[in-house]
Design a protein around this motif. Structure first.
Motif, mmCIF file in Angstrom:
data_model
loop_
_atom_site.group_PDB
_atom_site.id
_atom_site.type_symbol
_atom_site.label_atom_id
_atom_site.label_comp_id
_atom_site.label_asym_id
_atom_site.label_seq_id
_atom_site.Cartn_x
_atom_site.Cartn_y
_atom_site.Cartn_z
ATOM 1 N N ALA A 36 0.722 -1.756 0.110
ATOM 2 C CA ALA A 36 0.117 -0.033 0.288
ATOM 3 C C ALA A 36 1.426 1.055 -0.023
ATOM 4 O O ALA A 36 0.421 1.621 -0.577
ATOM 5 C CB ALA A 36 -0.872 -0.118 1.486
ATOM 6 N N ALA A 37 1.708 1.245 0.610
ATOM 7 C CA ALA A 37 3.097 2.084 1.172
ATOM 8 C C ALA A 37 3.839 2.615 -0.518
ATOM 9 O O ALA A 37 4.336 3.587 -0.643
ATOM 10 C CB ALA A 37 3.654 2.630 2.249
ATOM 11 N N GLY A 38 3.904 1.280 -1.487
ATOM 12 C CA GLY A 38 4.456 1.238 -2.299
ATOM 13 C C GLY A 38 6.156 1.014 -2.052
ATOM 14 O O GLY A 38 7.272 1.738 -3.090
ATOM 15 N N ILE A 39 6.253 1.007 -1.129
ATOM 16 C CA ILE A 39 7.919 0.676 -0.622
ATOM 17 C C ILE A 39 8.119 -1.104 -0.473
ATOM 18 O O ILE A 39 7.075 -2.247 -0.257
ATOM 19 C CB ILE A 39 7.997 1.080 0.678
ATOM 20 N N SER A 40 9.391 -2.121 -0.295
ATOM 21 C CA SER A 40 9.635 -3.205 -0.572
ATOM 22 C C SER A 40 9.591 -3.220 1.738
ATOM 23 O O SER A 40 9.458 -2.485 2.037
ATOM 24 C CB SER A 40 11.067 -3.388 -0.284
ATOM 25 N N VAL A 41 8.939 -4.854 1.691
ATOM 26 C CA VAL A 41 8.671 -5.466 3.048
ATOM 27 C C VAL A 41 10.016 -5.204 3.813
ATOM 28 O O VAL A 41 10.399 -4.638 5.319
ATOM 29 C CB VAL A 41 8.681 -6.607 2.700
ATOM 30 N N GLU A 42 11.499 -5.536 2.888
ATOM 31 C CA GLU A 42 12.531 -4.442 4.072
ATOM 32 C C GLU A 42 12.818 -3.582 4.543
ATOM 33 O O GLU A 42 13.033 -3.181 5.727
ATOM 34 C CB GLU A 42 13.632 -5.748 2.623
ATOM 35 N N THR A 43 12.350 -2.868 3.513
ATOM 36 C CA THR A 43 12.537 -1.071 4.031
ATOM 37 C C THR A 43 11.104 -1.133 5.530
ATOM 38 O O THR A 43 11.797 -0.494 5.889
ATOM 39 C CB THR A 43 12.160 -0.219 3.138
ATOM 40 N N LEU A 44 10.097 -1.776 5.574
ATOM 41 C CA LEU A 44 8.876 -1.546 6.667
ATOM 42 C C LEU A 44 9.806 -2.389 7.212
ATOM 43 O O LEU A 44 9.738 -1.314 8.480
ATOM 44 C CB LEU A 44 7.838 -1.772 5.732
ATOM 45 N N ARG A 45 10.476 -2.789 7.631
ATOM 46 C CA ARG A 45 10.995 -4.100 8.789
ATOM 47 C C ARG A 45 12.614 -3.483 9.214
ATOM 48 O O ARG A 45 12.006 -3.390 10.190
ATOM 49 C CB ARG A 45 11.194 -5.518 8.080
ATOM 50 N N LYS A 46 12.831 -2.973 8.604
ATOM 51 C CA LYS A 46 13.876 -1.567 8.476
ATOM 52 C C LYS A 46 13.932 -0.496 9.426
ATOM 53 O O LYS A 46 14.518 -0.128 10.283
ATOM 54 C CB LYS A 46 15.319 -1.493 7.582
ATOM 55 N N ILE A 47 12.826 -0.294 9.504
ATOM 56 C CA ILE A 47 12.507 1.200 9.585
ATOM 57 C C ILE A 47 11.883 0.806 11.269
ATOM 58 O O ILE A 47 11.837 1.235 11.707
ATOM 59 C CB ILE A 47 11.208 1.908 8.795
ATOM 60 N N GLU A 48 10.634 -0.225 11.374
ATOM 61 C CA GLU A 48 10.339 -0.719 12.027
ATOM 62 C C GLU A 48 10.963 -0.688 13.022
ATOM 63 O O GLU A 48 10.502 -0.588 14.437
ATOM 64 C CB GLU A 48 8.632 -1.279 11.912
ATOM 65 N N ARG A 49 12.346 -1.427 13.447
ATOM 66 C CA ARG A 49 13.025 -2.021 14.088
ATOM 67 C C ARG A 49 13.793 -0.705 14.529
ATOM 68 O O ARG A 49 15.065 -1.139 14.664
ATOM 69 C CB ARG A 49 13.774 -3.592 13.287
ATOM 70 N N GLY A 50 13.974 -0.344 13.316
ATOM 71 C CA GLY A 50 14.751 1.440 14.193
ATOM 72 C C GLY A 50 16.139 1.115 13.244
ATOM 73 O O GLY A 50 16.959 1.903 13.399
ATOM 74 N N ARG A 51 16.166 0.174 12.818
ATOM 75 C CA ARG A 51 17.325 0.305 11.312
ATOM 76 C C ARG A 51 17.887 0.751 11.168
ATOM 77 O O ARG A 51 18.403 1.210 10.079
ATOM 78 C CB ARG A 51 17.626 -1.187 11.238
ATOM 79 N N VAL A 52 16.767 2.042 10.612
ATOM 80 C CA VAL A 52 16.893 3.377 9.644
ATOM 81 C C VAL A 52 16.023 4.514 10.432
ATOM 82 O O VAL A 52 14.631 4.474 10.358
ATOM 83 C CB VAL A 52 15.830 3.477 8.016
ATOM 84 N N PRO A 53 16.793 4.784 11.269
ATOM 85 C CA PRO A 53 16.785 5.539 12.332
ATOM 86 C C PRO A 53 15.846 7.569 11.633
ATOM 87 O O PRO A 53 15.192 8.280 11.564
ATOM 88 C CB PRO A 53 17.596 6.453 13.007
ATOM 89 N N THR A 54 16.765 7.743 10.135
ATOM 90 C CA THR A 54 16.005 8.525 9.147
ATOM 91 C C THR A 54 16.114 8.496 7.419
ATOM 92 O O THR A 54 16.214 8.758 7.161
ATOM 93 C CB THR A 54 17.077 9.959 9.911
ATOM 94 N N PRO A 55 15.291 7.855 8.562
ATOM 95 C CA PRO A 55 13.861 7.630 6.772
ATOM 96 C C PRO A 55 13.671 8.846 6.206
ATOM 97 O O PRO A 55 13.119 9.535 6.552
ATOM 98 C CB PRO A 55 12.890 6.519 7.285
ATOM 99 N N ALA A 56 13.759 8.200 4.741
ATOM 100 C CA ALA A 56 13.056 9.495 3.676
ATOM 101 C C ALA A 56 11.420 9.638 4.470
ATOM 102 O O ALA A 56 10.948 8.948 4.572
ATOM 103 C CB ALA A 56 13.354 8.628 2.302
ATOM 104 N N PHE A 57 11.459 11.266 3.918
ATOM 105 C CA PHE A 57 9.789 11.799 4.066
ATOM 106 C C PHE A 57 8.902 10.961 2.865
ATOM 107 O O PHE A 57 8.020 10.956 4.024
ATOM 108 C CB PHE A 57 10.214 12.970 3.733
ATOM 109 N N PHE A 58 9.356 11.293 1.982
ATOM 110 C CA PHE A 58 8.771 10.444 1.229
ATOM 111 C C PHE A 58 7.646 8.830 1.682
ATOM 112 O O PHE A 58 6.492 8.578 1.492
ATOM 113 C CB PHE A 58 8.934 10.905 -0.221
#
Length: 88
Positions: A36-58
């Motif tokens: 629904a967000a148009g991103i990969s599952v891996e990107t979502l996983r990393k953001i939810e786990r805090g492994r990407v502390p500064t994800p892109a605004f969009f």
């Protein structure tokens, strides 16, 4: 351009953002929300786990839209003053 190292506050805000997005996802699968967000599952996983502390605004905007959370709510809930209150 050299990127400045992230501060402990940056990392804490990223972890809190991930926790908030994970909670907002509820029972929905990562696959459904990522699609629904148009991103990969891996990107979502990393953001939810805090492994990407500064994800892109969009990216954040797309996930927020997919889980029904406003950007204003995310912003006010991840401000440094809010962190102490939310974890207390």
């Amino acid at each position: 351009m050299v990127r400045q190292p992230l501060s402990p506050d940056d990392r804490a805000r990223g972890a809190l953002l991930g926790e908030m997005l994970r909670a907002a996802r509820g029972d929905r699968s990562m696959v459904d929300v990522a699609a629904a967000a148009g991103i990969s599952v891996e990107t979502l996983r990393k953001i939810e786990r805090g492994r990407v502390p500064t994800p892109a605004f969009f990216t954040v905007a797309a996930i927020a839209g997919a889980v029904g959370v406003s950007l204003e709510q995310l912003l006010t809930s991840t401000e440094p003053a809010e962190q102490g209150r939310l974890s207390a």
